[in-house]
Write an enzyme that holds these catalytic residues in place. Structure first.
Site, PDB file in Angstrom:
ATOM      1  N   LYS A 188       0.835  -1.201   0.000  1.00 33.83           N
ATOM      2  CA  LYS A 188       0.000   0.000   0.000  1.00 33.83           C
ATOM      3  C   LYS A 188       0.875   1.258   0.000  1.00 33.83           C
ATOM      4  O   LYS A 188       2.082   1.188   0.243  1.00 33.83           O
ATOM      5  CB  LYS A 188      -0.916  -0.046   1.227  1.00 33.83           C
ATOM      6  CG  LYS A 188      -1.908  -1.218   1.199  1.00 33.83           C
ATOM      7  CD  LYS A 188      -2.825  -1.173   2.417  1.00 33.83           C
ATOM      8  CE  LYS A 188      -3.850  -2.308   2.359  1.00 33.83           C
ATOM      9  NZ  LYS A 188      -4.796  -2.231   3.512  1.00 33.83           N
ATOM     10  N   TYR A 224     -12.411  -2.571  -3.654  1.00 32.89           N
ATOM     11  CA  TYR A 224     -12.975  -2.541  -2.305  1.00 32.89           C
ATOM     12  C   TYR A 224     -14.509  -2.504  -2.307  1.00 32.89           C
ATOM     13  O   TYR A 224     -15.110  -2.010  -1.355  1.00 32.89           O
ATOM     14  CB  TYR A 224     -12.404  -1.359  -1.527  1.00 32.89           C
ATOM     15  CG  TYR A 224     -11.012  -1.602  -0.973  1.00 32.89           C
ATOM     16  CD1 TYR A 224     -10.742  -2.710  -0.163  1.00 32.89           C
ATOM     17  CD2 TYR A 224      -9.960  -0.718  -1.242  1.00 32.89           C
ATOM     18  CE1 TYR A 224      -9.469  -2.936   0.350  1.00 32.89           C
ATOM     19  CE2 TYR A 224      -8.683  -0.930  -0.717  1.00 32.89           C
ATOM     20  CZ  TYR A 224      -8.446  -2.041   0.088  1.00 32.89           C
ATOM     21  OH  TYR A 224      -7.198  -2.259   0.614  1.00 32.89           O
ATOM     22  N   PHE A 279     -15.132   3.586   7.187  1.00 32.10           N
ATOM     23  CA  PHE A 279     -13.744   3.788   6.762  1.00 32.10           C
ATOM     24  C   PHE A 279     -13.573   3.727   5.244  1.00 32.10           C
ATOM     25  O   PHE A 279     -12.457   3.844   4.739  1.00 32.10           O
ATOM     26  CB  PHE A 279     -12.809   2.769   7.440  1.00 32.10           C
ATOM     27  CG  PHE A 279     -13.151   1.319   7.149  1.00 32.10           C
ATOM     28  CD1 PHE A 279     -12.661   0.686   6.016  1.00 32.10           C
ATOM     29  CD2 PHE A 279     -13.955   0.597   8.018  1.00 32.10           C
ATOM     30  CE1 PHE A 279     -12.975  -0.636   5.741  1.00 32.10           C
ATOM     31  CE2 PHE A 279     -14.275  -0.739   7.754  1.00 32.10           C
ATOM     32  CZ  PHE A 279     -13.782  -1.350   6.615  1.00 32.10           C
ATOM     33  N   ARG A 324      -1.842 -14.235   3.942  1.00 34.05           N
ATOM     34  CA  ARG A 324      -2.614 -13.612   5.038  1.00 34.05           C
ATOM     35  C   ARG A 324      -1.912 -13.867   6.379  1.00 34.05           C
ATOM     36  O   ARG A 324      -1.901 -13.016   7.251  1.00 34.05           O
ATOM     37  CB  ARG A 324      -4.034 -14.173   5.076  1.00 34.05           C
ATOM     38  CG  ARG A 324      -4.853 -13.908   3.823  1.00 34.05           C
ATOM     39  CD  ARG A 324      -5.515 -12.573   3.769  1.00 34.05           C
ATOM     40  NE  ARG A 324      -6.524 -12.382   4.778  1.00 34.05           N
ATOM     41  CZ  ARG A 324      -7.275 -11.277   4.847  1.00 34.05           C
ATOM     42  NH1 ARG A 324      -7.097 -10.297   3.964  1.00 34.05           N
ATOM     43  NH2 ARG A 324      -8.166 -11.152   5.781  1.00 34.05           N
ATOM     44  N   THR A 368      -5.543  -7.325  10.649  1.00 35.84           N
ATOM     45  CA  THR A 368      -5.792  -6.014  10.038  1.00 35.84           C
ATOM     46  C   THR A 368      -5.213  -4.848  10.849  1.00 35.84           C
ATOM     47  O   THR A 368      -4.628  -3.929  10.282  1.00 35.84           O
ATOM     48  CB  THR A 368      -7.321  -5.816   9.864  1.00 35.84           C
ATOM     49  OG1 THR A 368      -7.829  -6.926   9.113  1.00 35.84           O
ATOM     50  CG2 THR A 368      -7.628  -4.524   9.134  1.00 35.84           C
ATOM     51  N   ARG A 416       2.618  -6.770   9.275  1.00 32.03           N
ATOM     52  CA  ARG A 416       1.938  -5.670   9.968  1.00 32.03           C
ATOM     53  C   ARG A 416       2.401  -5.551  11.418  1.00 32.03           C
ATOM     54  O   ARG A 416       2.476  -4.452  11.962  1.00 32.03           O
ATOM     55  CB  ARG A 416       0.427  -5.893   9.890  1.00 32.03           C
ATOM     56  CG  ARG A 416      -0.128  -5.687   8.472  1.00 32.03           C
ATOM     57  CD  ARG A 416      -1.511  -6.300   8.322  1.00 32.03           C
ATOM     58  NE  ARG A 416      -2.186  -5.910   7.084  1.00 32.03           N
ATOM     59  CZ  ARG A 416      -3.357  -6.406   6.705  1.00 32.03           C
ATOM     60  NH1 ARG A 416      -3.980  -7.304   7.457  1.00 32.03           N
ATOM     61  NH2 ARG A 416      -3.909  -6.002   5.571  1.00 32.03           N
ATOM     62  N   ASN A 446      -1.949  -0.246   7.030  1.00 31.20           N
ATOM     63  CA  ASN A 446      -1.359  -1.518   7.463  1.00 31.20           C
ATOM     64  C   ASN A 446      -0.496  -2.192   6.395  1.00 31.20           C
ATOM     65  O   ASN A 446      -0.363  -3.413   6.378  1.00 31.20           O
ATOM     66  CB  ASN A 446      -2.458  -2.440   7.986  1.00 31.20           C
ATOM     67  CG  ASN A 446      -3.544  -2.670   6.949  1.00 31.20           C
ATOM     68  OD1 ASN A 446      -3.358  -2.342   5.782  1.00 31.20           O
ATOM     69  ND2 ASN A 446      -4.656  -3.242   7.363  1.00 31.20           N
ATOM     70  N   HIS A 491      -1.987  -5.514   1.321  1.00 28.27           N
ATOM     71  CA  HIS A 491      -3.259  -6.188   1.068  1.00 28.27           C
ATOM     72  C   HIS A 491      -2.953  -7.587   0.576  1.00 28.27           C
ATOM     73  O   HIS A 491      -2.012  -7.798  -0.176  1.00 28.27           O
ATOM     74  CB  HIS A 491      -4.051  -5.448  -0.025  1.00 28.27           C
ATOM     75  CG  HIS A 491      -5.205  -6.257  -0.553  1.00 28.27           C
ATOM     76  ND1 HIS A 491      -6.422  -6.292   0.078  1.00 28.27           N
ATOM     77  CD2 HIS A 491      -5.293  -7.110  -1.617  1.00 28.27           C
ATOM     78  CE1 HIS A 491      -7.228  -7.120  -0.583  1.00 28.27           C
ATOM     79  NE2 HIS A 491      -6.566  -7.627  -1.612  1.00 28.27           N
ATOM     80  N   GLU A 515      -9.795 -10.041  -7.906  1.00 31.15           N
ATOM     81  CA  GLU A 515      -8.830  -8.947  -7.735  1.00 31.15           C
ATOM     82  C   GLU A 515      -7.711  -9.016  -8.778  1.00 31.15           C
ATOM     83  O   GLU A 515      -7.274  -7.976  -9.291  1.00 31.15           O
ATOM     84  CB  GLU A 515      -8.250  -8.989  -6.319  1.00 31.15           C
ATOM     85  CG  GLU A 515      -9.299  -8.682  -5.256  1.00 31.15           C
ATOM     86  CD  GLU A 515      -8.827  -8.925  -3.827  1.00 31.15           C
ATOM     87  OE1 GLU A 515      -7.643  -9.298  -3.628  1.00 31.15           O
ATOM     88  OE2 GLU A 515      -9.643  -8.754  -2.907  1.00 31.15           O
TER      89      GLU A 515
HETATM   90  P1  DAT Z   1      -7.798  -6.790   5.413  1.00 35.79           P
HETATM   91  O1  DAT Z   1      -6.956  -5.794   4.664  1.00 35.79           O
HETATM   92  O2  DAT Z   1      -7.079  -7.316   6.620  1.00 35.79           O
HETATM   93  O3  DAT Z   1      -8.366  -7.869   4.532  1.00 35.79           O
HETATM   94  P2  DAT Z   1     -10.460  -5.601   5.373  1.00 35.79           P
HETATM   95  O4  DAT Z   1     -10.620  -6.182   4.017  1.00 35.79           O
HETATM   96  O5  DAT Z   1     -11.503  -5.901   6.393  1.00 35.79           O
HETATM   97  O6  DAT Z   1      -9.053  -5.971   6.018  1.00 35.79           O
HETATM   98  O7  DAT Z   1     -10.405  -3.997   5.254  1.00 35.79           O
HETATM   99  C1  DAT Z   1      -9.697  -3.366   4.210  1.00 35.79           C
HETATM  100  C2  DAT Z   1      -8.821  -2.292   4.800  1.00 35.79           C
HETATM  101  O8  DAT Z   1      -9.629  -1.264   5.400  1.00 35.79           O
HETATM  102  C3  DAT Z   1      -7.911  -2.765   5.929  1.00 35.79           C
HETATM  103  O9  DAT Z   1      -6.706  -3.295   5.458  1.00 35.79           O
HETATM  104  C4  DAT Z   1      -7.712  -1.523   6.732  1.00 35.79           C
HETATM  105  C5  DAT Z   1      -9.023  -0.798   6.596  1.00 35.79           C
HETATM  106  N1  DAT Z   1      -9.928  -1.103   7.710  1.00 35.79           N
HETATM  107  C6  DAT Z   1     -10.662  -2.240   7.880  1.00 35.79           C
HETATM  108  N2  DAT Z   1     -11.434  -2.181   8.974  1.00 35.79           N
HETATM  109  C7  DAT Z   1     -11.197  -0.964   9.521  1.00 35.79           C
HETATM  110  C8  DAT Z   1     -11.707  -0.281  10.686  1.00 35.79           C
HETATM  111  N3  DAT Z   1     -12.619  -0.846  11.495  1.00 35.79           N
HETATM  112  N4  DAT Z   1     -11.225   0.961  10.948  1.00 35.79           N
HETATM  113  C9  DAT Z   1     -10.315   1.540  10.128  1.00 35.79           C
HETATM  114  N5  DAT Z   1      -9.819   0.972   9.021  1.00 35.79           N
HETATM  115  C10 DAT Z   1     -10.243  -0.269   8.722  1.00 35.79           C
HETATM  116 MG    MG Z   2      -9.703  -7.641   2.922  1.00 33.33          MG
END
Ligand code: DAT
Ligand code: MG
Length: 141
Positions: A12, A52, A60, A88, A94, A105, A119, A122, A133
């Protein structure tokens, strides 16, 4: 034996800005996975809305799209047996605060007090997400 999988990995904008692209790819390669496609680019809003889509409407979401388009990302397709789960696991959970030491992370990330978690990486979360994706980021593959 588990069949070979492909996953989409993104370094990222925070990872690229902090000079951690090599460190992330090093962890992927030393684990034994193969990088089969690699490209640096600034993601458009349109691409990120597709990527996304599952998060549209969440609090968020807007900060996430803003953050993800704030600078170049490095997109990679990574291959190996059970690589979706494996990456993962390398990435960690996350929230960088909670991601265990030893993970990308957990070792390299922290909470910066921003409205979206920054973080570093991805990784696709299922075979279906990976196919979707990879199609978005590398339509020619
Ligand atoms: P991941 O990247 O671990 O698959 P995700 O798909 O649930 O997580 O969310 C995409 C991204 O959005 C994640 O890397 C960071 C951000 N994110 C997710 N949940 C969040 C939250 N509750 N508050 C702030 N940022 C968040
Ligand atoms: Mg995700």
């Amino acid at each position: 034996m588990a069949s070979t999988e492909r996953t989409l990995v993104l370094v990222k904008p925070d990872g690229v800005r902090r000079g951690l692209t090599g460190e992330v790819l090093r962890r992927v390669e030393t684990k034994g996975y193969a990088v089969v496609a690699l490209e640096m680019r600034v993601a458009t809003r349109d691409l990120l809305e597709q990527h996304y889509a599952e998060h549209i409407g969440k609090p968020f979401y807007e900060p996430l799209v803003e953050f993800m388009s704030s600078g170049p990302v490095v997109a990679a397709v990574v291959e190996g047996q059970r690589v979706i789960e494996g990456f993962r696991s390398l990435a960690g959970s996350t929230e960088p605060t909670l991601a265990p030491p030893g993970t990308i992370r957990g070792d390299l990330g922290r909470d910066w007090g921003t409205s979206v978690q920054q973080n570093l990486v991805h990784g696709s979360d299922s075979v279906e997400s990976a196919a979707r994706e990879i199609g978005i980021w590398f339509p020619g593959l």
